[in-house]
Design an enzyme around this catalytic site. Structure first.
Site, PDB file in Angstrom:
ATOM      1  N   GLY A 284       6.586   5.492   7.973  1.00 23.29           N
ATOM      2  CA  GLY A 284       5.991   6.608   8.089  1.00 23.29           C
ATOM      3  C   GLY A 284       6.034   7.538   9.126  1.00 23.29           C
ATOM      4  N   GLY A 285       4.941   8.296   9.586  1.00 19.40           N
ATOM      5  CA  GLY A 285       5.054   9.091  10.737  1.00 19.40           C
ATOM      6  C   GLY A 285       4.732   8.305  11.938  1.00 19.40           C
TER       7      GLY A 285
ATOM      8  N   THR B  18       1.205   7.236  13.447  1.00 17.82           N
ATOM      9  CA  THR B  18       0.774   6.087  12.631  1.00 17.82           C
ATOM     10  C   THR B  18       1.588   4.827  13.052  1.00 17.82           C
ATOM     11  OG1 THR B  18       0.779   7.669  10.718  1.00 17.82           O
ATOM     12  CG2 THR B  18       0.007   5.474  10.278  1.00 17.82           C
TER      13      THR B  18
ATOM     14  N   CYS C 171      13.367  11.857   5.759  1.00 19.10           N
ATOM     15  CA  CYS C 171      13.231  11.489   6.946  1.00 19.10           C
ATOM     16  C   CYS C 171      14.537  11.933   7.983  1.00 19.10           C
ATOM     17  CB  CYS C 171      13.009   9.948   7.464  1.00 19.10           C
ATOM     18  SG  CYS C 171      14.156   8.817   6.284  1.00 19.10           S
TER      19      CYS C 171
ATOM     20  N   LYS D 106       0.904  -1.229  -0.096  1.00 19.82           N
ATOM     21  CA  LYS D 106      -0.017   0.021   0.067  1.00 19.82           C
ATOM     22  C   LYS D 106       0.773   1.159  -0.004  1.00 19.82           C
ATOM     23  CE  LYS D 106      -2.200   2.807   2.988  1.00 19.82           C
ATOM     24  NZ  LYS D 106      -2.055   3.962   1.860  1.00 19.82           N
TER      25      LYS D 106
ATOM     26  N   GLU E 212       9.244   2.201  10.709  1.00 19.42           N
ATOM     27  CA  GLU E 212      10.486   2.829  10.237  1.00 19.42           C
ATOM     28  C   GLU E 212       9.665   4.430  10.405  1.00 19.42           C
ATOM     29  OE1 GLU E 212      13.647   2.153   9.741  1.00 19.42           O
ATOM     30  OE2 GLU E 212      13.223  -0.048   9.567  1.00 19.42           O
TER      31      GLU E 212
ATOM     32  N   GLU F  75       9.318  17.002  14.289  1.00 15.98           N
ATOM     33  CA  GLU F  75       9.506  16.794  12.673  1.00 15.98           C
ATOM     34  C   GLU F  75       8.716  17.720  11.953  1.00 15.98           C
ATOM     35  OE1 GLU F  75       8.536  12.967  10.816  1.00 15.98           O
ATOM     36  OE2 GLU F  75      10.395  12.857  10.029  1.00 15.98           O
TER      37      GLU F  75
HETATM   38  P1  NAD Z   1       2.111   8.892   7.455  1.00 13.34           P
HETATM   39  O1  NAD Z   1       2.308   7.967   8.718  1.00 13.34           O
HETATM   40  O2  NAD Z   1       0.843   9.847   7.392  1.00 13.34           O
HETATM   41  O3  NAD Z   1       1.783   7.761   6.270  1.00 13.34           O
HETATM   42  C1  NAD Z   1       2.370   6.730   5.984  1.00 13.34           C
HETATM   43  C2  NAD Z   1       1.771   5.460   5.383  1.00 13.34           C
HETATM   44  O4  NAD Z   1       0.835   5.074   6.372  1.00 13.34           O
HETATM   45  C3  NAD Z   1       0.733   5.927   4.431  1.00 13.34           C
HETATM   46  O5  NAD Z   1       0.798   4.975   3.217  1.00 13.34           O
HETATM   47  C4  NAD Z   1      -0.445   6.266   4.894  1.00 13.34           C
HETATM   48  O6  NAD Z   1      -1.522   5.960   3.984  1.00 13.34           O
HETATM   49  C5  NAD Z   1      -0.571   4.779   5.932  1.00 13.34           C
HETATM   50  N1  NAD Z   1      -1.497   5.051   7.027  1.00 13.34           N
HETATM   51  C6  NAD Z   1      -1.958   6.139   7.506  1.00 13.34           C
HETATM   52  N2  NAD Z   1      -2.758   5.651   8.600  1.00 13.34           N
HETATM   53  C7  NAD Z   1      -2.986   4.214   8.797  1.00 13.34           C
HETATM   54  C8  NAD Z   1      -3.358   3.175   9.592  1.00 13.34           C
HETATM   55  N3  NAD Z   1      -4.014   3.660  10.592  1.00 13.34           N
HETATM   56  N4  NAD Z   1      -3.142   1.914   9.112  1.00 13.34           N
HETATM   57  C9  NAD Z   1      -2.237   1.788   8.205  1.00 13.34           C
HETATM   58  N5  NAD Z   1      -1.886   2.646   7.479  1.00 13.34           N
HETATM   59  C10 NAD Z   1      -1.781   3.755   7.526  1.00 13.34           C
HETATM   60  O7  NAD Z   1       3.430   9.168   6.864  1.00 13.34           O
HETATM   61  P2  NAD Z   1       3.724  10.271   5.745  1.00 13.34           P
HETATM   62  O8  NAD Z   1       3.059  11.564   6.163  1.00 13.34           O
HETATM   63  O9  NAD Z   1       3.210   9.471   4.225  1.00 13.34           O
HETATM   64  O10 NAD Z   1       5.265   9.995   5.806  1.00 13.34           O
HETATM   65  C11 NAD Z   1       5.987  11.044   6.491  1.00 13.34           C
HETATM   66  C12 NAD Z   1       6.836  10.390   7.395  1.00 13.34           C
HETATM   67  O11 NAD Z   1       7.279   9.009   6.987  1.00 13.34           O
HETATM   68  C13 NAD Z   1       7.662  11.262   8.093  1.00 13.34           C
HETATM   69  O12 NAD Z   1       7.491  11.025   9.493  1.00 13.34           O
HETATM   70  C14 NAD Z   1       8.995  10.526   7.746  1.00 13.34           C
HETATM   71  O13 NAD Z   1      10.094  10.811   8.762  1.00 13.34           O
HETATM   72  C15 NAD Z   1       8.591   9.165   7.850  1.00 13.34           C
HETATM   73  N6  NAD Z   1       9.664   8.297   6.945  1.00 13.34           N
HETATM   74  C16 NAD Z   1      10.725   7.513   7.736  1.00 13.34           C
HETATM   75  C17 NAD Z   1      11.411   7.050   6.852  1.00 13.34           C
HETATM   76  C18 NAD Z   1      12.575   6.159   7.481  1.00 13.34           C
HETATM   77  O14 NAD Z   1      13.231   5.257   6.875  1.00 13.34           O
HETATM   78  N7  NAD Z   1      12.657   5.949   8.868  1.00 13.34           N
HETATM   79  C19 NAD Z   1      11.731   6.976   5.405  1.00 13.34           C
HETATM   80  C20 NAD Z   1      10.713   7.727   4.809  1.00 13.34           C
HETATM   81  C21 NAD Z   1       9.900   8.506   5.526  1.00 13.34           C
END
Ligand code: NAD
Length: 492
Positions: free
Chosen positions: A229-230, A233, A285, A176, A251, A386
């Site tokens: 992601g964040g 989440t 990130c 996804k 991550e 962040e």
């Molecule tokens: P996000 O957490 O909003 O979304 C990430 C993913 O999770 C998306 O596909 C979203 O649709 C999905 N999601 C949201 N709610 C969910 C739920 N309840 N259940 C399952 N999936 C769900 O993050 P974003 O805004 O897309 O990305 C930015 C974040 O990602 C930043 O915090 C960044 O630091 C982090 N990031 C981390 C790394 C790493 O390697 N550690 C790499 C890239 C980005």
């Protein structure tokens, strides 16, 4: 996308069960880059069921390792064949420059090449149990059905860090991508099909995480969730996974320090502090968003970084003259703007930026100027949270211990940079920092062969490297007695 169905479930391309679609905006000018099918929770459940069936029938996991490795290599070949098209999609979707997108596709290719080699290297081992009749072995087996959830900043790259080892290990999966940036992952899934990934092994759904999340994670049919992601989440997914005792690797974000000692080489330090935070408009990130600089050089150093920040050429990522693109969406720009207001109200000193660019050519895109706040301290939220935008905060230190304390002064622990011409001090500081990647006199580089992940609230798994494959494997101990005899414990 382009009139074709975009959900891929059980080897069949199909539309959303309720006919729903989502407009995907190009952040450079606000135009609609594509319209894609938006999955429903039922579609997501179908995808999990297809992955479950494909895993349980056993054919994929029984595929010889050499065949799986060859498949990964074929995927790498196709990625290179379609590099320009994929890079173009990534740029239209995320706003990043085409030069960055091309690097991303090369990096995605490297990930597939790396795991194509690694899956052939056995990590099984024999254990001596002290009885020559017993053959005791540790073997690794695919963990099962994986749910792979990616963010929007490096859409295909982050997804590839999951898909390549999962395929190599013999798992089946539901991918996804972020609902904000699904285009490259849709095109990539077509390549997987062309490369010969069997039906049901890779399934694709896109749509909002809030809508699809529970269908993908709140189930006993999934064996492993790999999420990038964040933080909020990640916490939610970890909690849902725990209810099912499902392994989850998350991550998450970072608030990454870039520590500059007074004896650091000047030109490369200014350049890499600049690049470390403003590349991809700070939507990285591991962006070096916290400059921690020795007091004696701080005024001159900040001025030098600011002078260069003001020269960064912003524009549509498709224009080769652009050095950086817009933020990913209007909504995200509003978040960044709110952080700038917060920084001002917290008493940070605005050195440059803090506004939208006034160039009329950029008016339709979600652009934001590179922004630097000096005189920051640990109590400020712009130092601790962040912002995921082009915002650099500056803190100053007077000795090594203070530099280390400031470098570790974060709930995150993803990445850090240290700059000094004293190698002994460099080593001391690198070892004292609680971050998953630490660069000494460099910043931002990584390789598919080295583990990536964070300490603290930056997450709890590792991607890339041998550990990135091990995440997708279960460990089994096989105890084989070649000369069975009674245990002799009970005598009656
Ligand atoms: P996000 O957490 O909003 O979304 C990430 C993913 O999770 C998306 O596909 C979203 O649709 C999905 N999601 C949201 N709610 C969910 C739920 N309840 N259940 C399952 N999936 C769900 O993050 P974003 O805004 O897309 O990305 C930015 C974040 O990602 C930043 O915090 C960044 O630091 C982090 N990031 C981390 C790394 C790493 O390697 N550690 C790499 C890239 C980005």
């Amino acid at each position: 996308m382009d009139g074709e169905p975009d959900l891929y479930i059980g080897g069949v391309w199909r539309r959303a069960s309720d006919g729903g679609t989502r407009d995907i905006a190009n952040p450079a000018d606000g135009s609609i880059a594509a319209v894609v099918d938006e999955a429903t929770p039922d579609d997501a459940r179908d995808a999990v069921a297809a992955a479950r069936t494909a895993f349980d029938d056993g054919a994929w996991r029984a595929t010889p390792v050499a065949e799986r490795a060859a498949l990964l290599d074929r995927i790498a070949d196709l990625l290179q064949r379609d590099k320009e098209a994929l890079a173009g999609l990534e740029t239209r979707d995320t706003g990043k420059t085409l030069a960055e997108s091309r690097i991303d596709i090369d990096d995605v290719t490297s990930v597939f090449r790396y795991y194509a080699e690694l899956v052939g290297v056995s990590s099984d081992r024999l254990v001596d149990v002290g009885d020559p009749a017993v053959i005791s072995r540790i073997v690794r087996e695919p963990i099962g059905v994986c749910v792979l959830i990616a963010p929007w900043n490096y859409p295909l790259l982050q997804m590839s860090w999951k898909v390549a080892p999962a395929l190599g290990a013999g798992c089946t999966m539901v991918a996804k991508p972020s609902e904000v940036t699904p285009l490259s992952t849709i095109a990539f899934t077509h390549l997987l099909e062309e490369a010969g990934v069997p039906p049901g092994v890779v399934n694709l759904v896109q749509g909002s995480g809030a809508t699809l999340g529970d269908a993908l994670t709140d189930t006993d049919d999934v064996d492993f969730i790999s999420f990038t992601g964040g933080l909020a989440t990640g916490k939610r997914i970890s909690a849902v996974a725990a209810e099912h005792v499902t392994k989850a690797a998350v991550e998450l974000g970072g608030k990454n320090p870039h520590i500059v000692f007074a004896d650091a080489e000047w030109e490369s330090s200014v350049d890499q502090v600049l690049t470390g935070v403003f590349l991809h408009s700070g939507q990285v990130c591991s962006a070096g968003t916290r400059l921690i600089v020795e007091e004696s050089i701080a005024d001159d150093f900040v001025a030098a970084v600011a002078a260069r920040a003001e020269k960064i050429r912003m524009g549509d990522g498709m224009d080769p003259a652009s050095e950086t693109g817009p933020l990913v969406s209007e909504q995200h720009r509003a978040k960044v703007e709110a952080y700038v207001q917060l920084g001002l109200s917290e008493g940070a000193v605005l050195v440059t930026g803090g506004a939208r660019p006034d160039d009329p050519a950029l008016a339709k895109g979600s652009f934001y100027l590179p922004t630097i706040f000096d005189r920051c301290d640990r109590t400020m939220r712009i130092v601790q949270e962040e912002t995921f935008g082009p915002i650099l905060t500056v803190e100053r230190f007077t000795d090594e211990a203070e530099a280390i304390a400031l470098g570790n002064d974060t709930e995150y622990g993803l990445a850090a940079g240290v700059r000094t011409s004293d190698p002994a001090r460099g080593e001391r500081v690198v070892r004292a920092l609680r971050h998953g990647t630490v660069w000494l006199n460099d910043f931002g580089y990584y390789t598919a062969a080295a583990e990536w992940g964070g300490f603290g609230k930056s997450g709890n798994g590792r991607e890339l490297g041998p550990t990135g494959l091990a995440e997708y494997q279960e460990i089994k101990h096989i105890w084989h007695n070649t000369a069975p005899k009674p245990a002799g414990w009970f005598t009656g």
